[in-house]
Design a protein around this motif. Structure first.
Motif, PDB file in Angstrom:
ATOM      1  N   HIS A 189      48.241  29.614  35.867  1.00 57.77           N
ATOM      2  CA  HIS A 189      46.915  29.651  36.477  1.00 57.77           C
ATOM      3  C   HIS A 189      46.467  28.223  36.773  1.00 57.77           C
ATOM      4  O   HIS A 189      46.458  27.373  35.886  1.00 57.77           O
ATOM      5  CB  HIS A 189      45.906  30.325  35.542  1.00 57.77           C
ATOM      6  CG  HIS A 189      44.494  30.261  36.043  1.00 57.77           C
ATOM      7  ND1 HIS A 189      44.062  30.975  37.139  1.00 57.77           N
ATOM      8  CD2 HIS A 189      43.422  29.536  35.621  1.00 57.77           C
ATOM      9  CE1 HIS A 189      42.784  30.715  37.363  1.00 57.77           C
ATOM     10  NE2 HIS A 189      42.368  29.842  36.452  1.00 57.77           N
ATOM     11  N   THR A 197      51.843  39.912  41.554  1.00 55.54           N
ATOM     12  CA  THR A 197      50.956  39.045  42.323  1.00 55.54           C
ATOM     13  C   THR A 197      51.324  39.137  43.794  1.00 55.54           C
ATOM     14  O   THR A 197      52.519  39.097  44.143  1.00 55.54           O
ATOM     15  CB  THR A 197      51.051  37.586  41.842  1.00 55.54           C
ATOM     16  OG1 THR A 197      50.688  37.525  40.449  1.00 55.54           O
ATOM     17  CG2 THR A 197      50.111  36.694  42.636  1.00 55.54           C
ATOM     18  N   GLY A 257      46.499  31.705  40.738  1.00 51.40           N
ATOM     19  CA  GLY A 257      47.805  31.594  40.121  1.00 51.40           C
ATOM     20  C   GLY A 257      48.634  32.845  40.272  1.00 51.40           C
ATOM     21  O   GLY A 257      48.284  33.767  41.003  1.00 51.40           O
ATOM     22  N   HIS A 274      42.531  39.126  32.636  1.00 50.69           N
ATOM     23  CA  HIS A 274      41.248  38.855  33.292  1.00 50.69           C
ATOM     24  C   HIS A 274      40.440  40.145  33.378  1.00 50.69           C
ATOM     25  O   HIS A 274      40.951  41.198  33.755  1.00 50.69           O
ATOM     26  CB  HIS A 274      41.495  38.299  34.694  1.00 50.69           C
ATOM     27  CG  HIS A 274      40.272  38.224  35.550  1.00 50.69           C
ATOM     28  ND1 HIS A 274      39.265  37.309  35.328  1.00 50.69           N
ATOM     29  CD2 HIS A 274      39.877  38.971  36.612  1.00 50.69           C
ATOM     30  CE1 HIS A 274      38.319  37.478  36.229  1.00 50.69           C
ATOM     31  NE2 HIS A 274      38.654  38.482  37.020  1.00 50.69           N
ATOM     32  N   ARG A 308      51.176  35.736  38.159  1.00 50.76           N
ATOM     33  CA  ARG A 308      51.672  36.371  36.940  1.00 50.76           C
ATOM     34  C   ARG A 308      52.618  37.489  37.342  1.00 50.76           C
ATOM     35  O   ARG A 308      52.304  38.302  38.215  1.00 50.76           O
ATOM     36  CB  ARG A 308      50.512  36.915  36.098  1.00 50.76           C
ATOM     37  CG  ARG A 308      50.937  37.476  34.741  1.00 50.76           C
ATOM     38  CD  ARG A 308      49.737  37.605  33.824  1.00 50.76           C
ATOM     39  NE  ARG A 308      49.136  36.300  33.590  1.00 50.76           N
ATOM     40  CZ  ARG A 308      49.548  35.433  32.655  1.00 50.76           C
ATOM     41  NH1 ARG A 308      50.549  35.754  31.864  1.00 50.76           N
ATOM     42  NH2 ARG A 308      48.948  34.271  32.510  1.00 50.76           N
ATOM     43  N   ASN A 363      40.559  33.589  40.353  1.00 46.87           N
ATOM     44  CA  ASN A 363      40.760  34.305  39.084  1.00 46.87           C
ATOM     45  C   ASN A 363      42.215  34.695  38.861  1.00 46.87           C
ATOM     46  O   ASN A 363      42.603  35.028  37.741  1.00 46.87           O
ATOM     47  CB  ASN A 363      39.911  35.583  39.056  1.00 46.87           C
ATOM     48  CG  ASN A 363      38.427  35.311  39.148  1.00 46.87           C
ATOM     49  OD1 ASN A 363      37.953  34.284  38.676  1.00 46.87           O
ATOM     50  ND2 ASN A 363      37.682  36.224  39.756  1.00 46.87           N
ATOM     51  N   SER A 364      43.025  34.689  39.917  1.00 51.81           N
ATOM     52  CA  SER A 364      44.388  35.212  39.821  1.00 51.81           C
ATOM     53  C   SER A 364      45.246  34.376  38.884  1.00 51.81           C
ATOM     54  O   SER A 364      45.032  33.184  38.698  1.00 51.81           O
ATOM     55  CB  SER A 364      45.029  35.259  41.210  1.00 51.81           C
ATOM     56  OG  SER A 364      45.062  33.965  41.788  1.00 51.81           O
ATOM     57  N   GLY A 365      46.229  35.042  38.280  1.00 52.36           N
ATOM     58  CA  GLY A 365      47.142  34.365  37.370  1.00 52.36           C
ATOM     59  C   GLY A 365      46.666  34.305  35.946  1.00 52.36           C
ATOM     60  O   GLY A 365      47.427  33.930  35.052  1.00 52.36           O
ATOM     61  N   GLN A 366      45.421  34.682  35.681  1.00 56.70           N
ATOM     62  CA  GLN A 366      44.903  34.668  34.317  1.00 56.70           C
ATOM     63  C   GLN A 366      45.347  35.935  33.587  1.00 56.70           C
ATOM     64  O   GLN A 366      45.253  37.035  34.128  1.00 56.70           O
ATOM     65  CB  GLN A 366      43.379  34.595  34.310  1.00 56.70           C
ATOM     66  CG  GLN A 366      42.801  33.343  34.914  1.00 56.70           C
ATOM     67  CD  GLN A 366      41.300  33.269  34.740  1.00 56.70           C
ATOM     68  OE1 GLN A 366      40.795  33.190  33.634  1.00 56.70           O
ATOM     69  NE2 GLN A 366      40.574  33.315  35.849  1.00 56.70           N
TER      70      GLN A 366
END
Length: 368
Positions: free
Chosen positions: A332, A238, A338, A207, A340, A201-204
């Motif tokens: 992402h 991040t 991903g 979210h 951010r 889910n990371s980088g979105q």
């Protein structure tokens, strides 16, 4: 502070007079607060030919942002029958002798607009447009001081979370803890819904936290901000959980970090909004990530978390000094995760040291 709000209303009155309107109705809550010092729920502000009136459906409370703090502004409480303050304002403008009334058509519903025309059929309603939003664009030093405190609170909350044990906790739990820490450190509340994203889910962007639990080796992306006296900031970071980052994580992080730095360095008065976006976007695009990028690199912040200017490829306009903005590129990779990185900064001339960074939590790729 009453003088500050009176000056702001005077500037709006001058702009209305320049287009032939002697009265204006402000209904968008952030705009009401900017001009009146507070925005009780449902309140509207009437700038009339003779006086300015804040019309409220109920008495202001002591809640942050709901207070009536301008003693130069008349407060009119409407009867408890449920009268619409905007309709009452149109009636009052007519009684005061106004022939036209500039309204925020982008905020009023069609039915509300029709009701105003019904109660005051001889009153010509014109569009105020985004005039107040344009006045809000450049912040004074007191507004920037509020943003600076909001950023300090946000940095504190995030820093404390990074010192705690994260493995096994859910995204939702971490988001709730961050929002509690914001309030503990003096925020009126979160500036927006806190985002915590782990693993794939990371980088979105934005979210919504889920019940997914933090695992060893995950990327962990967080995006949060404090609301302090109505002014809202934003930070995004991040990290890697538990172990040393993998090679692909380091490469991706370094790329997004370079893009974010390029965007920050472009924040110079006179730079076109689209050029700030291009400075960050072209690095990510050249690395093959252009197709999945967000439609913006950043945006303005203030009484709202997402206000002008918009740093997008098609944006028109140029930066002014004392405009606070975010720079928040991210990448992402579906199924993997991903990165951010997001900061709030204030545009400053190079003679004053260049852009002022408000959110100072480290941007080093930490293994937590």
């Amino acid at each position: 502070m009453s003088e500050v709000y009176a000056v702001r209303r005077g500037l709006l009155r001058d702009r209305c007079a320049a287009v032939g309107s002697a009265a204006a109705l402000v209904s968008r809550p952030a705009n009401v607060r900017y001009l009146a010092g507070g925005a009780p729920p449902g309140a509207v502000l009437l700038l009339g030919p003779d006086e300015d009136v804040l019309l409220c459906p109920r008495a202001p409370t002591g809640e942050p942002g709901h207070e009536h703090s301008d003693d130069q502004l008349r407060l009119a409480l409407l009867p408890p029958s449920g009268d619409d303050p905007a309709v009452a304002a149109a009636d009052l403008a007519t009684t005061s002798g106004a022939e036209s009334l500039a309204v925020e058509e982008h905020d009023l519903t069609v039915s509300r607009h029709r009701a105003m025309g019904s109660v005051a059929p001889r009153l010509r309603l014109t569009d105020l447009g985004a005039t107040v939003e344009q006045l809000r664009l450049v912040k004074d030093e007191e507004e920037i001081a509020c943003l600076r405190i909001a950023a300090e609170i946000t940095d504190q909350a995030l820093g404390e979370l990074l010192e705690s044990i994260l493995v096994g906790r859910t995204e939702r739990h971490l988001a709730l803890e961050l929002e509690r820490r914001l309030v503990d450190h003096g925020a009126d509340g979160p500036a927006f819904a806190t985002s915590v994203a782990t693993g794939p889910n990371s980088g979105q962007g934005r979210h919504r936290p889920s019940d997914r639990r933090v695992e060893e080796g995950d990327f962990l992306s967080v995006c949060l901000g404090a609301n302090y006296r109505g002014y809202r900031c934003e930070i995004g970071r991040t990290f890697v959980i538990g172990t040393a980052p993998a090679a692909w994580q380091i490469d991706l992080y370094d790329l997004v970090f370079a893009a974010q730095r390029a965007g920050r360095e472009a924040l110079v008065p006179g730079t076109a909004y689209r050029d700030v976006d291009r400075a960050a976007r072209q690095l990510l695009d050249s690395a093959g990530h252009g197709e999945g990028l967000a439609p913006w690199t950043g945006h303005g912040v203030g009484l709202e978390i997402d206000e002008d200017p918009q740093l997008t490829p098609a944006a028109m306009g140029k930066l002014d000094a004392c405009v606070p903005v975010t720079v928040e590129p991210g990448v992402h990779l579906p199924g993997r995760g991903g990165v951010r990185i997001d900061d709030t900064l204030v545009v400053r001339p190079e003679a004053d040291g260049g852009p002022e960074l408000l959110t100072i939590t480290t941007k080093e790729l930490l293994a937590l």
